[in-house]
Write a protein that holds these residues in place. Structure first.
Motif, mmCIF file in Angstrom:
data_model
loop_
_atom_site.group_PDB
_atom_site.id
_atom_site.type_symbol
_atom_site.label_atom_id
_atom_site.label_comp_id
_atom_site.label_asym_id
_atom_site.label_seq_id
_atom_site.Cartn_x
_atom_site.Cartn_y
_atom_site.Cartn_z
ATOM 1 N N GLN A 121 0.822 -1.220 0.000
ATOM 2 C CA GLN A 121 0.000 0.000 0.000
ATOM 3 C C GLN A 121 0.853 1.266 0.000
ATOM 4 O O GLN A 121 0.647 2.167 -0.811
ATOM 5 C CB GLN A 121 -0.923 0.008 1.219
ATOM 6 C CG GLN A 121 -1.733 1.286 1.342
ATOM 7 C CD GLN A 121 -2.524 1.354 2.648
ATOM 8 O OE1 GLN A 121 -2.690 0.373 3.351
ATOM 9 N NE2 GLN A 121 -3.009 2.550 2.956
ATOM 10 N N PHE A 122 1.800 1.348 0.901
ATOM 11 C CA PHE A 122 2.526 2.603 1.083
ATOM 12 C C PHE A 122 3.633 2.838 0.059
ATOM 13 O O PHE A 122 4.092 3.967 -0.092
ATOM 14 C CB PHE A 122 3.065 2.712 2.517
ATOM 15 C CG PHE A 122 1.983 3.032 3.504
ATOM 16 C CD1 PHE A 122 1.576 4.344 3.708
ATOM 17 C CD2 PHE A 122 1.334 2.018 4.194
ATOM 18 C CE1 PHE A 122 0.558 4.645 4.595
ATOM 19 C CE2 PHE A 122 0.313 2.307 5.087
ATOM 20 C CZ PHE A 122 -0.082 3.620 5.293
ATOM 21 N N THR A 123 4.048 1.787 -0.646
ATOM 22 C CA THR A 123 5.052 1.981 -1.693
ATOM 23 C C THR A 123 4.418 2.228 -3.056
ATOM 24 O O THR A 123 5.124 2.573 -4.008
ATOM 25 C CB THR A 123 5.997 0.767 -1.807
ATOM 26 O OG1 THR A 123 5.231 -0.402 -2.109
ATOM 27 C CG2 THR A 123 6.807 0.581 -0.528
ATOM 28 N N GLU A 124 3.121 2.057 -3.143
ATOM 29 C CA GLU A 124 2.418 2.231 -4.417
ATOM 30 C C GLU A 124 2.751 3.582 -5.044
ATOM 31 O O GLU A 124 2.646 4.620 -4.393
ATOM 32 C CB GLU A 124 0.903 2.128 -4.202
ATOM 33 C CG GLU A 124 0.085 2.247 -5.473
ATOM 34 C CD GLU A 124 0.215 1.032 -6.374
ATOM 35 O OE1 GLU A 124 0.234 1.216 -7.602
ATOM 36 O OE2 GLU A 124 0.293 -0.092 -5.845
ATOM 37 N N GLY A 125 3.200 3.544 -6.294
ATOM 38 C CA GLY A 125 3.465 4.774 -7.047
ATOM 39 C C GLY A 125 4.813 5.427 -6.773
ATOM 40 O O GLY A 125 5.136 6.434 -7.396
ATOM 41 N N LEU A 126 5.601 4.877 -5.856
ATOM 42 C CA LEU A 126 6.903 5.488 -5.576
ATOM 43 C C LEU A 126 7.927 5.074 -6.636
ATOM 44 O O LEU A 126 7.967 3.928 -7.059
ATOM 45 C CB LEU A 126 7.415 5.096 -4.193
ATOM 46 C CG LEU A 126 6.681 5.677 -2.996
ATOM 47 C CD1 LEU A 126 7.291 5.172 -1.701
ATOM 48 C CD2 LEU A 126 6.681 7.192 -3.023
ATOM 49 N N THR A 127 8.752 6.023 -7.023
ATOM 50 C CA THR A 127 9.837 5.750 -7.967
ATOM 51 C C THR A 127 11.003 5.113 -7.210
ATOM 52 O O THR A 127 11.085 5.223 -5.977
ATOM 53 C CB THR A 127 10.333 7.059 -8.610
ATOM 54 O OG1 THR A 127 10.931 7.864 -7.578
ATOM 55 C CG2 THR A 127 9.205 7.821 -9.292
#
Length: 166
Positions: free
Chosen positions: A34-40
């Motif tokens: 959930q919390f890493t979603e979309g992080l480069t």
């Protein structure tokens, strides 16, 4: 809405003193996804304000779980594990999917071992590290669960700080 893993009831075929570690791993998977979603990759390996990066914490959970599982199985660390320990703080620049795959592999291997533990052995002694510090099977299981959650929390904080830093 699905309740948090610890509220999902007993795990069929798993002793209630062993199940919390498995639930901890479920929580780690879900929260980190959930919390890493979309992080480069840059955001995952950023160290805002000098804090450890999300990438470091995710990799550390995987590698430390592997090491602690060695102790659980009454084994010494391998040369490869010792090298990984020395190199653990080096940023790898891996992307989210690669990091989560490393984590998944470590957790699945640990779960296979944990599911095979005879509950009658929970009080058996184990030794940790070069100094062979004393603990027990249940002591290691408890530590692996709490250590995993501690670093999940730090990874979540790092993810949030990375998003704020832009």
């Amino acid at each position: 809405m699905v309740p948090e893993p610890w509220l999902r009831g007993p795990i069929p075929g798993v002793h209630p003193l062993i199940a919390p570690l498995l639930r901890s791993f479920e929580q780690a998977r879900e929260d980190l996804a959930q919390f890493t979603e979309g992080l480069t990759p840059e955001q995952l390996w950023a160290s805002p304000h000098g804090f450890g990066s999300a990438g470091f914490h995710i990799r550390h959970i995987a590698l430390s779980t592997e090491r602690l599982m060695s102790y659980l199985q009454n084994r010494e660390l391998t040369v490869e594990q010792m090298k990984a320990l020395r190199d653990e703080a080096q940023p790898l620049g891996l992307g989210r999917e690669e990091l989560l795959a490393i984590l998944e592999k470590a957790l699945r291997e640990a779960e296979a071992v944990v599911r095979g533990i005879d509950p009658a052995t929970l009080e058996e002694p184990r030794a940790v590290g070069r100094k062979r510090l004393p603990t027990t099977v249940i002591g290691l299981l408890t530590h692996i669960a709490e250590h995993t959650q501690r670093h999940v929390g730090q990874a979540i904080g790092a993810c949030k700080l990375s998003r704020l830093a832009g």
